[in-house]
Design a protein around this motif. Structure first.
Motif, PDB file in Angstrom:
ATOM      1  N   GLY A   1       0.817  -1.217   0.000  1.00 34.64           N
ATOM      2  CA  GLY A   1       0.000   0.000   0.000  1.00 34.64           C
ATOM      3  C   GLY A   1       0.845   1.258   0.000  1.00 34.64           C
ATOM      4  O   GLY A   1       0.539   2.224  -0.718  1.00 34.64           O
ATOM      5  N   ALA A   2       1.946   1.258   0.781  1.00 38.45           N
ATOM      6  CA  ALA A   2       2.831   2.423   0.826  1.00 38.45           C
ATOM      7  C   ALA A   2       3.520   2.637  -0.520  1.00 38.45           C
ATOM      8  O   ALA A   2       3.682   3.779  -0.968  1.00 38.45           O
ATOM      9  N   SER A   3       3.922   1.560  -1.189  1.00 37.21           N
ATOM     10  CA  SER A   3       4.566   1.669  -2.498  1.00 37.21           C
ATOM     11  C   SER A   3       3.615   2.269  -3.526  1.00 37.21           C
ATOM     12  O   SER A   3       4.006   3.121  -4.330  1.00 37.21           O
ATOM     13  N   ILE A   4       2.363   1.822  -3.507  1.00 30.53           N
ATOM     14  CA  ILE A   4       1.368   2.346  -4.448  1.00 30.53           C
ATOM     15  C   ILE A   4       1.128   3.828  -4.203  1.00 30.53           C
ATOM     16  O   ILE A   4       1.040   4.633  -5.146  1.00 30.53           O
ATOM     17  N   ASP A   5       1.046   4.216  -2.943  1.00 34.69           N
ATOM     18  CA  ASP A   5       0.750   5.607  -2.607  1.00 34.69           C
ATOM     19  C   ASP A   5       1.836   6.577  -3.077  1.00 34.69           C
ATOM     20  O   ASP A   5       1.535   7.675  -3.550  1.00 34.69           O
TER      21      ASP A   5
ATOM     22  N   VAL B   1      -5.187  -5.945  -3.218  1.00 33.62           N
ATOM     23  CA  VAL B   1      -4.114  -5.235  -3.923  1.00 33.62           C
ATOM     24  C   VAL B   1      -4.636  -4.660  -5.235  1.00 33.62           C
ATOM     25  O   VAL B   1      -4.367  -3.501  -5.569  1.00 33.62           O
ATOM     26  N   ALA B   2      -5.392  -5.467  -5.978  1.00 36.49           N
ATOM     27  CA  ALA B   2      -5.945  -4.994  -7.249  1.00 36.49           C
ATOM     28  C   ALA B   2      -6.833  -3.773  -7.034  1.00 36.49           C
ATOM     29  O   ALA B   2      -6.805  -2.812  -7.820  1.00 36.49           O
ATOM     30  N   ARG B   3      -7.598  -3.768  -5.956  1.00 36.16           N
ATOM     31  CA  ARG B   3      -8.487  -2.638  -5.687  1.00 36.16           C
ATOM     32  C   ARG B   3      -7.709  -1.423  -5.186  1.00 36.16           C
ATOM     33  O   ARG B   3      -8.113  -0.284  -5.427  1.00 36.16           O
ATOM     34  N   MET B   4      -6.596  -1.654  -4.513  1.00 36.38           N
ATOM     35  CA  MET B   4      -5.735  -0.537  -4.118  1.00 36.38           C
ATOM     36  C   MET B   4      -5.142   0.143  -5.354  1.00 36.38           C
ATOM     37  O   MET B   4      -5.042   1.377  -5.415  1.00 36.38           O
ATOM     38  N   ILE B   5      -4.756  -0.645  -6.346  1.00 33.93           N
ATOM     39  CA  ILE B   5      -4.240  -0.081  -7.605  1.00 33.93           C
ATOM     40  C   ILE B   5      -5.323   0.749  -8.277  1.00 33.93           C
ATOM     41  O   ILE B   5      -5.082   1.863  -8.750  1.00 33.93           O
ATOM     42  N   SER B   6      -6.542   0.204  -8.316  1.00 35.50           N
ATOM     43  CA  SER B   6      -7.654   0.909  -8.951  1.00 35.50           C
ATOM     44  C   SER B   6      -7.971   2.218  -8.221  1.00 35.50           C
ATOM     45  O   SER B   6      -8.139   3.270  -8.856  1.00 35.50           O
ATOM     46  N   GLN B   7      -8.031   2.171  -6.913  1.00 35.06           N
ATOM     47  CA  GLN B   7      -8.397   3.357  -6.129  1.00 35.06           C
ATOM     48  C   GLN B   7      -7.328   4.446  -6.175  1.00 35.06           C
ATOM     49  O   GLN B   7      -7.631   5.619  -5.963  1.00 35.06           O
TER      50      GLN B   7
ATOM     51  N   LYS C   1      -3.596   5.933 -10.309  1.00 36.67           N
ATOM     52  CA  LYS C   1      -2.279   6.236 -10.874  1.00 36.67           C
ATOM     53  C   LYS C   1      -2.207   5.734 -12.320  1.00 36.67           C
ATOM     54  O   LYS C   1      -3.008   4.902 -12.758  1.00 36.67           O
ATOM     55  N   LEU C   2      -1.231   6.228 -13.057  1.00 46.32           N
ATOM     56  CA  LEU C   2      -0.937   5.714 -14.382  1.00 46.32           C
ATOM     57  C   LEU C   2      -0.477   4.264 -14.249  1.00 46.32           C
ATOM     58  O   LEU C   2       0.469   3.968 -13.517  1.00 46.32           O
ATOM     59  N   VAL C   3      -1.166   3.346 -14.928  1.00 44.64           N
ATOM     60  CA  VAL C   3      -0.837   1.921 -14.895  1.00 44.64           C
ATOM     61  C   VAL C   3      -0.328   1.517 -16.270  1.00 44.64           C
ATOM     62  O   VAL C   3      -1.000   1.727 -17.281  1.00 44.64           O
ATOM     63  N   ILE C   4       0.854   0.923 -16.301  1.00 40.80           N
ATOM     64  CA  ILE C   4       1.534   0.600 -17.553  1.00 40.80           C
ATOM     65  C   ILE C   4       1.672  -0.909 -17.676  1.00 40.80           C
ATOM     66  O   ILE C   4       1.864  -1.624 -16.686  1.00 40.80           O
ATOM     67  N   GLY C   5       1.573  -1.418 -18.887  1.00 48.90           N
ATOM     68  CA  GLY C   5       1.787  -2.830 -19.174  1.00 48.90           C
ATOM     69  C   GLY C   5       2.301  -2.983 -20.588  1.00 48.90           C
ATOM     70  O   GLY C   5       2.296  -2.034 -21.375  1.00 48.90           O
ATOM     71  N   HIS C   6       2.747  -4.186 -20.918  1.00 45.42           N
ATOM     72  CA  HIS C   6       3.241  -4.461 -22.264  1.00 45.42           C
ATOM     73  C   HIS C   6       2.337  -5.497 -22.907  1.00 45.42           C
ATOM     74  O   HIS C   6       2.211  -6.607 -22.407  1.00 45.42           O
ATOM     75  N   ASN C   7       1.688  -5.095 -24.013  1.00 42.27           N
ATOM     76  CA  ASN C   7       0.694  -5.967 -24.661  1.00 42.27           C
ATOM     77  C   ASN C   7      -0.315  -6.407 -23.603  1.00 42.27           C
ATOM     78  O   ASN C   7      -0.553  -7.598 -23.393  1.00 42.27           O
ATOM     79  N   MET C   8      -0.949  -5.449 -22.975  1.00 43.53           N
ATOM     80  CA  MET C   8      -1.608  -5.654 -21.691  1.00 43.53           C
ATOM     81  C   MET C   8      -3.101  -5.970 -21.767  1.00 43.53           C
ATOM     82  O   MET C   8      -3.774  -6.020 -20.725  1.00 43.53           O
ATOM     83  N   LEU C   9      -3.647  -6.229 -22.949  1.00 41.53           N
ATOM     84  CA  LEU C   9      -5.085  -6.487 -23.037  1.00 41.53           C
ATOM     85  C   LEU C   9      -5.491  -7.690 -22.191  1.00 41.53           C
ATOM     86  O   LEU C   9      -6.455  -7.633 -21.421  1.00 41.53           O
ATOM     87  N   LEU C  10      -4.763  -8.805 -22.314  1.00 41.86           N
ATOM     88  CA  LEU C  10      -5.086  -9.988 -21.508  1.00 41.86           C
ATOM     89  C   LEU C  10      -4.883  -9.724 -20.023  1.00 41.86           C
ATOM     90  O   LEU C  10      -5.654 -10.213 -19.188  1.00 41.86           O
ATOM     91  N   ASP C  11      -3.842  -8.967 -19.680  1.00 40.33           N
ATOM     92  CA  ASP C  11      -3.612  -8.643 -18.271  1.00 40.33           C
ATOM     93  C   ASP C  11      -4.800  -7.880 -17.684  1.00 40.33           C
ATOM     94  O   ASP C  11      -5.259  -8.179 -16.572  1.00 40.33           O
TER      95      ASP C  11
ATOM     96  N   CYS D   1     -13.425   2.886 -15.923  1.00 40.48           N
ATOM     97  CA  CYS D   1     -13.895   3.190 -14.570  1.00 40.48           C
ATOM     98  C   CYS D   1     -12.912   2.672 -13.528  1.00 40.48           C
ATOM     99  O   CYS D   1     -12.604   3.365 -12.556  1.00 40.48           O
ATOM    100  N   MET D   2     -12.407   1.462 -13.732  1.00 40.29           N
ATOM    101  CA  MET D   2     -11.489   0.855 -12.759  1.00 40.29           C
ATOM    102  C   MET D   2     -10.065   1.399 -12.889  1.00 40.29           C
ATOM    103  O   MET D   2      -9.374   1.602 -11.891  1.00 40.29           O
ATOM    104  N   PHE D   3      -9.616   1.623 -14.124  1.00 36.80           N
ATOM    105  CA  PHE D   3      -8.253   2.111 -14.379  1.00 36.80           C
ATOM    106  C   PHE D   3      -8.329   3.272 -15.368  1.00 36.80           C
ATOM    107  O   PHE D   3      -8.243   3.073 -16.585  1.00 36.80           O
ATOM    108  N   PRO D   4      -8.495   4.489 -14.866  1.00 35.07           N
ATOM    109  CA  PRO D   4      -8.721   5.637 -15.755  1.00 35.07           C
ATOM    110  C   PRO D   4      -7.498   6.043 -16.578  1.00 35.07           C
ATOM    111  O   PRO D   4      -7.641   6.804 -17.532  1.00 35.07           O
ATOM    112  N   ARG D   5      -6.304   5.552 -16.226  1.00 38.71           N
ATOM    113  CA  ARG D   5      -5.091   5.923 -16.957  1.00 38.71           C
ATOM    114  C   ARG D   5      -4.266   4.664 -17.229  1.00 38.71           C
ATOM    115  O   ARG D   5      -3.579   4.160 -16.354  1.00 38.71           O
TER     116      ARG D   5
END
Length: 646
Positions: A16-20, A257-263, A266-276, A301-305
Motif C-alpha cells: 500500500g505504501a509503495s502504491i501511494d 491489492v488490485a483494488r488498491m491499484i484501482s483506487q 495512478k498511471l498503470v503501464i503494461g506491455h501488450n496488456m489487453l489480456l492482463d 472506470c477501474m483504471f482511468p489511466r
C-alpha cells in the motif's frame, strides 16, 4: 519481493505504501493458458477481437501477478523500483471452488522458465470477485448472528447412536480426568461432526467448548476445550468468530491489492496488456460484460489511466527503429543508441536490477516494462528539447497520444491496432478481404499463384480447405470476384458476407441449444396420448405452457420415450394406452378426412370452411388432466415453427 500466502498479511502495508508514493505503476501477469478454441483472426474488428478473447480466455487461471512501483528519489534525481511478485491460487473454504482450464503449451513454457508449480498450489494467495466477497461476507455475518440454540435439532439415526454415545463417554472421561486442556475427535465425517456439535453442546454446555479445526493436511477434526469459568464460553466464541473473519479476509487476498491499484488512479503501464487487464477485471472485480462498449466503460472506470508500451513502440518515432516489440527484444533495442536506459535503484529484497535476468517472472517483466517506458519517455522528451527524467502527468502532451489505447497484436498490421478506451475504435474497410474455399491439396504457393495478378496477398488459414485472403492492392478488390467467377475449383466470398453468414449460423446454433435446454427442462412433465399430427399442429399460434410446480414435477413418473416425426412434431410413446380425451382429436381428424373426390383430382369438402375452423379451434382447446397433478394442464400439441431445429 516474492509474496505468498505466508507473508502476504505482513507485506500488505508495504504494498500500500509503495502504491501511494509511486509516480506510476507497472503490471504483468502469467496464466495457465491463452486461448481456448478459435483464435483471433488478423482481420477481426475490435468488437470481434474482444468477443473471441472473452469466450476463449476467461476460463484460464491467473497464477502470477507482477507489480512494480516506480518512485521518484528527489535527492538522487532518479527512480527507484519497489517490485512485488505474487503467486496466486484461489482455494475453497471459505472462498468458492474454482474450476479452470490449462493449456499444455503454456504450462510447458512456464516450467521451462523455472516456474514453481508446487509453490503456486501450496502457497498461492487466494482471491475473489467483489460480488462473491459481498455474498460470502453477508452469509458469514448472518451465520454468526444466529444463536446455536436456534439450529434445528437432528434426530440421531439408530446406526449412529452407539458411535455418538462412545464419543460422549470419551469426552466425559476427558473432563473428569482433568489431565489436559483440550482434546481432538478425529475420524468423523461431516454428518457425525454435526451430530456431535449438537450432542456435546447440549450435554456439556457449561463444561466444554466445541469447535471445528482444520489440520495441515486439510483434514477436519473437532476440538473440545475445557471451560474454566462460565465467562470463558463467550471469550472462546468471540475468538472463534474472529478467526473466521481472519480466514475470510485471507480468502479475499490479492483482490485487495488490485483494488488498491484501482483506487489510486495512478498511471498503470503494461506491455501488450489487453489480456492482463481482462483477467485482472474478471478475477478481482466483476465478470466481464458481453459487449465491447461496456467493457471499455468498465476498464476506464477501474483504471482511468492505462498505457501499453507495445502500442507506444509501434508508433513513430519508435516504429522504424524497433525491429521486434517482444518485451526483451525491445529492452535490448532501447539499450542502444539513439536510446538509453535510465538508472534505477531498489532497496535490497524490494526490487529488481537488470542483472537479475528473470525472464517471464511476472514481477521482473513488470520491472523491465517500466524501464522500456522510461527509455521511450526520455527519448520523446529529448526530441521536444526537454531534459527531464521524471514522468509528468499522464494526460500531458507527451503521453496523451498513447494513453488508454490497448494494443491488438493480431490485427495491428491490418489497420486495427488498438482498442480506444475513451473514444471510437478504428473501423478499417474489409472490402479487400475474401473468404476462399479451395481443394485440400493446395498449399500457400497455390494461393499466391491464384492471386498473382492482383499483387501480394495476406493469407490466414482457417482449416485445410479455407482461408481469409487480403489484397495489398485494395483498388483491385472489385475485379477479383469477376475474375474467378468461372473457376469451379474455388469459392470466393467477400469478407463481410462471410462474417454475416457466420453470425447467422451462430445465432441458429444458439437458438437450437436454447430450444434443446428448454425441452430438457420440461422433460419431467409426463404427458399422455399422442401429439396430434393435424395441420393445426404447425400453427404459430399454438403456445407452450409449464404448469407443474417443482414439487409435483419431482413426483412425476419417469420420462417417456419421445421421437420426432417427419412432420416435425414430437410424439410420445408409452406402454399405457392414451387417455380417452385424445379421442376428440381422432374423431375430428376422421371428420376432416371424410371428403369426396371430384374428377379433376381435388377434394371437395363436405363441411363449410367456418365449421372446419371451429373444429380446429376446439382441438387447440383440448385439456388433458395430468396424472401427476390434480390441476388441468394444457398439453403441448406442437412447437412453434420458429422453435424448430430446421
Amino acid at each position: 519481493m516474492e509474496v505468498t500466502r505466508r507473508n502476504f498479511k505482513e507485506a500488505l502495508p508495504l504494498i500500500g505504501a509503495s502504491i501511494d508514493k509511486a509516480d506510476f505503476l507497472v503490471i504483468d501477469a502469467e496464466f495457465t493458458g491463452l486461448i481456448n478454441g478459435r483464435d483471433v483472426s488478423i482481420f477481426d474488428s475490435p468488437q470481434e477481437y474482444y468477443t473471441t478473447l472473452l469466450n476463449g480466455s476467461t476460463d484460464f487461471l491467473l497464477i502470477q501477478y507482477g507489480l512494480c512501483a516506480f518512485c521518484w528519489n528527489d535527492v538522487e534525481k532518479q527512480y527507484t523500483n519497489e517490485s512485488y511478485n505474487f503467486y496466486l491460487f484461489p482455494r475453497g473454504r471459505p472462498g468458492p471452488e474454482k474450476m479452470f482450464l490449462c493449456q499444455s503449451s503454456s504450462l510447458d513454457f512456464l516450467a521451462a522458465q523455472g516456474f514453481d508449480f508446487n509453490k503456486l498450489i501450496k502457497e498461492g494467495i487466494s482471491y475473489m470477485t467483489e460480488p462473491t466477497e459481498t455474498r460470502l461476507r453477508e452469509n458469514l455475518t448472518e451465520r454468526q448472528s444466529r444463536n446455536n440454540n436456534e439450529k434445528e435439532s437432528i434426530l440421531i439415526p439408530e446406526e449412529n447412536k452407539s458411535q455418538i454415545e462412545s464419543i460422549c463417554k470419551k469426552v466425559r472421561k476427558f473432563l473428569d480426568d482433568n489431565d489436559s486442556e483440550e482434546m481432538e475427535i478425529d475420524r468423523c465425517n461431516a454428518f457425525i461432526r454435526r451430530l456431535l456439535f449438537q450432542e456435546l453442546g447440549t450435554r456439556f454446555k457449561n463444561e466444554a467448548f466445541v469447535e471445528s479445526k482444520v489440520l495441515e493436511n486439510k483434514n477436519r477434526v473437532l476440538k473440545v476445550t475445557r471451560l474454566k469459568s462460565a465467562n470463558e464460553v463467550q471469550d472462546l466464541d468471540s475468538q472463534k468468530k474472529e478467526k473466521e473473519w481472519e480466514e475470510f479476509e485471507e480468502a479475499v487476498g490479492f483482490s485487495k491489492v488490485a483494488r488498491m491499484i484501482s483506487q489510486s488512479e495512478k498511471l498503470v503501464i503494461g506491455h501488450n496488456m489487453l489480456l492482463d487487464v481482462l483477467h485482472t477485471l474478471n478475477h478481482f472485480f466483476q465478470p466481464l460484460p458481453p459487449d465491447l462498449a461496456s467493457f471499455k466503460e468498465f476498464v476506464h472506470c477501474m483504471f482511468p489511466r492505462l498505457l501499453d508500451t507495445k502500442y507506444m513502440s509501434s508508433l513513430p518515432p519508435f516504429k522504424d527503429k524497433v525491429n521486434s516489440s517482444v518485451l526483451h527484444h525491445l529492452l535490448a533495442t532501447l539499450s542502444e543508441a539513439p536510446f538509453s536506459l535510465p538508472d534505477t535503484e531498489s532497496e535490497e529484497g524490494r526490487g529488481y536490477t537488470r542483472a537479475d535476468d528473470k525472464h517471464h517472472e511476472a514481477g521482473y517483466d513488470a520491472y523491465v516494462t517500466g524501464l522500456c517506458f522510461l527509455a521511450m519517455h526520455a527519448h520523446l522528451a529529448r526530441m521536444r528539447g526537454e531534459q527531464r527524467a521524471r514522468v509528468g502527468a499522464a494526460d500531458s502532451a507527451l503521453l496523451k497520444p498513447f494513453l488508454n489505447k490497448l494494443f491488438l497484436a493480431k490485427t495491428a498490421y491490418q489497420d486495427s491496432p488498438y482498442i480506444n478506451l475513451t473514444g471510437a475504435d478504428p473501423a478499417p474497410s474489409r472490402d479487400h478481404v475474401f473468404h476462399l474455399t479451395f481443394p485440400k491439396e493446395w498449399q500457400r504457393n497455390d494461393i499466391n499463384q491464384l492471386f498473382s495478378a492482383f499483387g501480394q496477398v495476406t493469407v490466414q488459414f482457417l482449416d485445410d480447405t479455407s482461408a481469409l485472403v487480403g489484397l495489398s492492392r485494395k483498388d483491385l478488390a472489385k475485379t477479383v470476384a469477376r475474375s474467378f467467377a468461372n473457376n469451379n475449383r474455388i469459392s470466393l466470398v467477400p469478407y463481410l458476407k462471410y462474417k454475416s453468414n457466420q453470425q447467422h449460423l451462430e445465432r441458429r446454433e444458439d437458438s437450437s441449444e436454447k430450444f434443446t435446454k428448454l425441452h430438457s427442462d420440461n422433460a419431467p412433465i409426463a404427458r399422455r396420448g399422442t401429439v396430434s399430427n393435424s395441420p393445426t399442429a404447425r400453427s404459430p399460434e399454438v403456445s407452450r405452457s409449464r404448469s407443474l410446480s417443482a414439487s409435483s414435477a419431482a413426483t412425476a413418473p419417469a420420462q417417456t420415450a419421445r421421437k420426432r416425426t417427419s412432420s416435425g412434431v414430437f410424439q410420445v410413446e408409452e406402454s399405457e394406452p392414451p387417455s380417452k380425451k385424445t379421442e376428440v382429436t381422432k374423431e375430428n381428424t376422421e371428420g376432416r378426412n371424410n371428403s369426396a373426390v371430384i374428377s379433376n383430382g381435388r377434394s371437395k369438402h363436405s363441411e363449410s370452411e367456418k365449421e372446419i375452423a371451429k373444429e380446429r379451434r376446439k382441438e387447440k382447446d383440448v385439456v388433458i388432466k395430468s396424472f401427476v397433478s390434480d390441476r388441468p394442464v394444457e398439453c403441448v400439441t406442437a412447437f412453434k415453427e420458429s422453435d424448430s431445429w430446421d
